[in-house]
Design a protein around this motif. Structure first.
Motif, PDB file in Angstrom:
ATOM      1  N   ALA A  72       0.819  -1.219   0.000  1.00 40.08           N
ATOM      2  CA  ALA A  72       0.000   0.000   0.000  1.00 40.08           C
ATOM      3  C   ALA A  72       0.852   1.268   0.000  1.00 40.08           C
ATOM      4  O   ALA A  72       0.518   2.247  -0.666  1.00 40.08           O
ATOM      5  CB  ALA A  72      -0.923  -0.016   1.220  1.00 40.08           C
ATOM      6  N   TRP A  73       1.961   1.263   0.748  1.00 43.05           N
ATOM      7  CA  TRP A  73       2.744   2.498   0.848  1.00 43.05           C
ATOM      8  C   TRP A  73       3.370   2.865  -0.495  1.00 43.05           C
ATOM      9  O   TRP A  73       3.505   4.036  -0.831  1.00 43.05           O
ATOM     10  CB  TRP A  73       3.812   2.389   1.934  1.00 43.05           C
ATOM     11  CG  TRP A  73       4.904   1.397   1.679  1.00 43.05           C
ATOM     12  CD1 TRP A  73       4.925   0.087   2.042  1.00 43.05           C
ATOM     13  CD2 TRP A  73       6.147   1.644   1.015  1.00 43.05           C
ATOM     14  NE1 TRP A  73       6.086  -0.500   1.632  1.00 43.05           N
ATOM     15  CE2 TRP A  73       6.862   0.437   1.000  1.00 43.05           C
ATOM     16  CE3 TRP A  73       6.729   2.769   0.411  1.00 43.05           C
ATOM     17  CZ2 TRP A  73       8.130   0.312   0.424  1.00 43.05           C
ATOM     18  CZ3 TRP A  73       7.981   2.641  -0.154  1.00 43.05           C
ATOM     19  CH2 TRP A  73       8.670   1.424  -0.153  1.00 43.05           C
ATOM     20  N   ALA A  76       0.715   4.406  -2.626  1.00 48.34           N
ATOM     21  CA  ALA A  76       0.472   5.782  -2.186  1.00 48.34           C
ATOM     22  C   ALA A  76       1.541   6.719  -2.758  1.00 48.34           C
ATOM     23  O   ALA A  76       1.234   7.824  -3.221  1.00 48.34           O
ATOM     24  CB  ALA A  76       0.477   5.847  -0.661  1.00 48.34           C
ATOM     25  N   ARG A  77       2.770   6.262  -2.761  1.00 44.51           N
ATOM     26  CA  ARG A  77       3.860   7.115  -3.256  1.00 44.51           C
ATOM     27  C   ARG A  77       3.765   7.349  -4.770  1.00 44.51           C
ATOM     28  O   ARG A  77       4.350   8.282  -5.296  1.00 44.51           O
ATOM     29  CB  ARG A  77       5.221   6.466  -2.954  1.00 44.51           C
ATOM     30  CG  ARG A  77       5.506   6.357  -1.483  1.00 44.51           C
ATOM     31  CD  ARG A  77       6.556   7.346  -1.046  1.00 44.51           C
ATOM     32  NE  ARG A  77       6.885   7.122   0.346  1.00 44.51           N
ATOM     33  CZ  ARG A  77       8.092   6.787   0.770  1.00 44.51           C
ATOM     34  NH1 ARG A  77       9.089   6.652  -0.088  1.00 44.51           N
ATOM     35  NH2 ARG A  77       8.311   6.613   2.043  1.00 44.51           N
ATOM     36  N   ARG A  82      -5.997   7.743  -0.715  1.00 44.96           N
ATOM     37  CA  ARG A  82      -7.331   7.289  -0.358  1.00 44.96           C
ATOM     38  C   ARG A  82      -7.737   7.788   1.016  1.00 44.96           C
ATOM     39  O   ARG A  82      -6.905   8.153   1.837  1.00 44.96           O
ATOM     40  CB  ARG A  82      -7.381   5.769  -0.363  1.00 44.96           C
ATOM     41  CG  ARG A  82      -6.503   5.152   0.712  1.00 44.96           C
ATOM     42  CD  ARG A  82      -6.736   3.673   0.854  1.00 44.96           C
ATOM     43  NE  ARG A  82      -8.097   3.394   1.277  1.00 44.96           N
ATOM     44  CZ  ARG A  82      -8.512   2.199   1.682  1.00 44.96           C
ATOM     45  NH1 ARG A  82      -7.684   1.180   1.700  1.00 44.96           N
ATOM     46  NH2 ARG A  82      -9.745   2.011   2.054  1.00 44.96           N
ATOM     47  N   ALA A 102       2.291  13.199   6.540  1.00 49.97           N
ATOM     48  CA  ALA A 102       1.959  12.721   5.190  1.00 49.97           C
ATOM     49  C   ALA A 102       2.727  13.525   4.141  1.00 49.97           C
ATOM     50  O   ALA A 102       3.290  12.963   3.197  1.00 49.97           O
ATOM     51  CB  ALA A 102       0.464  12.823   4.948  1.00 49.97           C
ATOM     52  N   THR A 105       6.496  12.678   4.329  1.00 47.70           N
ATOM     53  CA  THR A 105       6.767  11.356   3.757  1.00 47.70           C
ATOM     54  C   THR A 105       6.824  11.436   2.234  1.00 47.70           C
ATOM     55  O   THR A 105       7.538  10.680   1.589  1.00 47.70           O
ATOM     56  CB  THR A 105       5.677  10.354   4.197  1.00 47.70           C
ATOM     57  OG1 THR A 105       5.631  10.345   5.615  1.00 47.70           O
ATOM     58  CG2 THR A 105       5.957   8.957   3.685  1.00 47.70           C
ATOM     59  N   ASN A 106       6.068  12.378   1.683  1.00 43.77           N
ATOM     60  CA  ASN A 106       6.012  12.469   0.234  1.00 43.77           C
ATOM     61  C   ASN A 106       6.871  13.589  -0.330  1.00 43.77           C
ATOM     62  O   ASN A 106       6.615  14.110  -1.415  1.00 43.77           O
ATOM     63  CB  ASN A 106       4.567  12.576  -0.212  1.00 43.77           C
ATOM     64  CG  ASN A 106       3.851  11.264   0.056  1.00 43.77           C
ATOM     65  OD1 ASN A 106       3.948  10.339  -0.739  1.00 43.77           O
ATOM     66  ND2 ASN A 106       3.197  11.148   1.200  1.00 43.77           N
ATOM     67  N   LEU A 153      -0.358  14.009  -0.371  1.00 48.53           N
ATOM     68  CA  LEU A 153       0.416  13.094  -1.214  1.00 48.53           C
ATOM     69  C   LEU A 153       0.536  13.616  -2.648  1.00 48.53           C
ATOM     70  O   LEU A 153       1.060  12.932  -3.508  1.00 48.53           O
ATOM     71  CB  LEU A 153      -0.249  11.709  -1.248  1.00 48.53           C
ATOM     72  CG  LEU A 153       0.114  10.717  -0.163  1.00 48.53           C
ATOM     73  CD1 LEU A 153      -0.326  11.199   1.214  1.00 48.53           C
ATOM     74  CD2 LEU A 153      -0.546   9.370  -0.439  1.00 48.53           C
TER      75      LEU A 153
END
Lengths: 257, 313
Positions: A72-73, A76-77, A82, A102, A105-106, A153
């Motif tokens: 999933a991660w 997301a990247r 979602r 968030a 992380t991105n 994100l």
């Protein structure tokens, strides 16, 4: 050009088939509504696309990238964000730290990070809640926070699982405006919603799931007119009071499958 | 707030540094033990408190540090410092690699797996001659007790510093996010497996560091002593009493338990276990978040704004 392609997707939980041979694609920049009764498989579908679970059969493509098997991660990247129907926020972090993490992380850093966090918090109308711990936020604030966090994100595709449930009418209007704004920014959206008013006002196209199969796919007006959809989901009352707020099906927050 | 923290930290440092000048060997011995457990508890806190994975096997890394450093220095005649560094690195790598599969388990399953890990490591070590086997390893007596006091104290301070840096970083927030909701953490792009394994490795590094110093301090080590499950239990209890997830909690817990144990021992050997048991019951009943932990206020909690004194140190 399609940004998401679902090919012959099926999902079994033990002996129970929750999704059966689902195929559709999303055009870049479009807003597509996903409706259906509770238990139709909407959340499962979103979960499979987001990598929270793996399909039993079938394939998912995000652009040219095959998503099957990716954690999933990583998905997301790639820019596929979602929200969750049952809110999942970081309860030990403050509202702004939720969004900041968030964004960080991105790839957001330094001053840009802070500017972006402030922008997203303002965009989702949460500015007066900064510093409040996640666990102390109301449900409606948690839903907005989930959206702010997903937007951090810089998503190309946003999967929204009942973000509007529990909002009052004026909040609802603002939320609809917000989604329209996001659409103008070019973000593709797949929106699960029981509120037909929302679906009718923002969707270019509507998909209808019923008992794990896709029973209709078309422009909103066509979907509302479809007798099959009326039978399965909307109920006859909706058609009588066209423009009513929601179908006969109760729309309380329940874990859909 | 920040000033208060600085004053508090300064005061603790001052007392700890000056303590040996004012007291006797017995107090130094107790101080060394307290510092040792403070470091171990702080290491446990990284994985158990901040990340929310209650490990029951952290003694594995303490034991590995002690056993490996001893084996390298005795069998291969390495300088103890070098042996210690290599032992710590091996234990850290061991923690990271084992974390990859073990941290897929959650809650009780994770706890049981780590408990088994400690026992399995003990079984292997006991049967490998190079590591001392069942006999144990004798190390040369070096230095004075005072040196070990300062070294242990240094490791405890380092552990607190590492914790402080982590909870004030986005990495710390990443771990807190994992503790709150792992699926949500993944949904925002966090590689949770990597983040958790790194926390486990850091926890292992600190534990092994203490083990290395413990071995040379005691000058004799045997596997059952350094892999004693009770050591993990102490790390856990100290952290919970002081406040899991906080910077100062594990240290405070180590000081409280350390002093209470010594006081109780003055009466009888068994009294210390009794006091430990009563202490745990009191904390669980009245301070479930620990002394420095954020206490939840009734339904939902009304606390607003930044965390209370503890969470961020």
């Amino acid at each position: 050009m399609s940004i998401l392609q679902i090919k012959n997707l099926s999902k079994d939980f033990g002996g129970l088939r929750v999704l059966e041979n689902i195929s559709f694609s999303l055009d870049e920049g479009s807003v597509v509504g996903l409706i259906g009764p509770n238990g139709a498989g909407k959340s499962t579908l979103v979960n499979l696309i987001g990598g929270g679970d793996q399909p039993t059969r079938g394939e998912i493509y995000f652009g040219s990238r095959r998503l099957n098997g990716l954690p999933a991660w990583r998905i997301a990247r790639l820019g596929l964000a979602r929200t969750f129907q049952i809110t999942r926020i970081f309860s030990d972090l403050t509202l702004d730290d939720n969004v900041r993490l968030a964004a960080w992380t991105n790839g957001w850093r330094g001053k840009n990070l802070e500017t972006e966090v402030a922008r997203l918090i303002a965009l989702t109308e949460l500015s007066d809640k900064t510093g409040v711990l996640g666990r102390d936020l109301t449900l409606s604030d948690q839903k907005r926070l989930q959206l702010a966090r997903a937007l951090a994100l810089k998503p190309k595709l946003l999967l929204l699982d009942e973000v509007m449930a529990g909002l009052n009418p004026s909040e609802l209007d603002r939320a609809i405006q917000l989604l329209a704004k996001l659409r103008n920014e070019g973000i593709t959206m797949l929106v699960i919603e029981h509120l037909m008013r929302v679906i009718m006002s923002i969707s270019d196209r509507v998909l209808v799931l019923h008992q794990g199969t896709l029973i209709a796919d078309g422009p909103p007006a066509e979907i509302v007119a479809s007798s099959q959809v009326q039978e399965a989901y909307l109920g006859r009352r909706y058609v009588k009071n066209r423009g009513g707020f929601q179908p006969d099906e109760p729309s309380e927050v329940k874990e859909g499958t | 707030m920040k000033n208060r923290h600085l004053v508090f930290t300064g005061l603790v440092l001052l007392i700890a540094l000056l303590l040996p000048l004012l007291t006797n060997d017995y107090i130094i011995q107790v101080g060394t033990e307290i510092a040792m457990y403070a470091a171990l508890a702080a290491g446990w806190n990284l994985i158990g408190g901040i990340t929310g994975y209650p490990s029951f096997g952290n003694v594995t890394f303490f034991g590995l540090g002690a056993i490996l450093a001893g084996a390298f220095s005795v069998n291969w005649h390495w300088q103890y410092g070098l042996a210690g560094i290599v032992a710590v690195l091996i234990a850290g790598a061991f923690g990271f690699l084992l974390g990859l599969p073990i941290l897929r388990l959650k809650g009780h399953y994770f706890s049981i797996a780590t408990l088994a890990l400690a026992q399995a490591t003990l079984a292997v070590v006991t049967n490998v001659q190079f590591l001392g086997g069942g006999r144990g390893t004798s190390l040369p007596l070096i230095g004075s007790p005072l040196i070990f006091y300062y070294i242990m104290f240094g490791i405890a301070a380092l552990s607190a510093l590492v914790t402080y840096l982590i909870v004030h970083s986005q990495y710390g927030n990443t771990l807190l996010a994992i503790k709150s909701d792992e699926q949500a953490a993944q949904s925002v792009g966090i590689n949770t497996v990597l983040a958790k394994s790194t926390a486990f490795a850091l926890s292992a590094l600190l534990g092994a560091m203490v083990g290395v110093v413990y071995a040379i301090w005691q000058s004799y080590i045997d596997p059952p002593t350094v892999f004693e499950p009770g050591i993990t239990v102490l790390m856990l209890v100290m952290t919970l009493i002081g406040g899991a997830g906080t910077v100062a909690g594990p240290i405070l817990g180590a000081v409280i338990i350390g002093l209470l144990t010594q006081l109780a021992m003055a009466f009888s050997q068994n009294a210390s276990s009794l006091i430990l048991g009563l202490g745990i019951i009191v904390v669980v009943l009245f301070l479930p978040q620990g002394i420095l932990g954020r206490q939840r206020s009734g339904k939902g909690g009304k606390r607003k704004g930044k965390h209370s004194f503890s969470l961020r140190g």
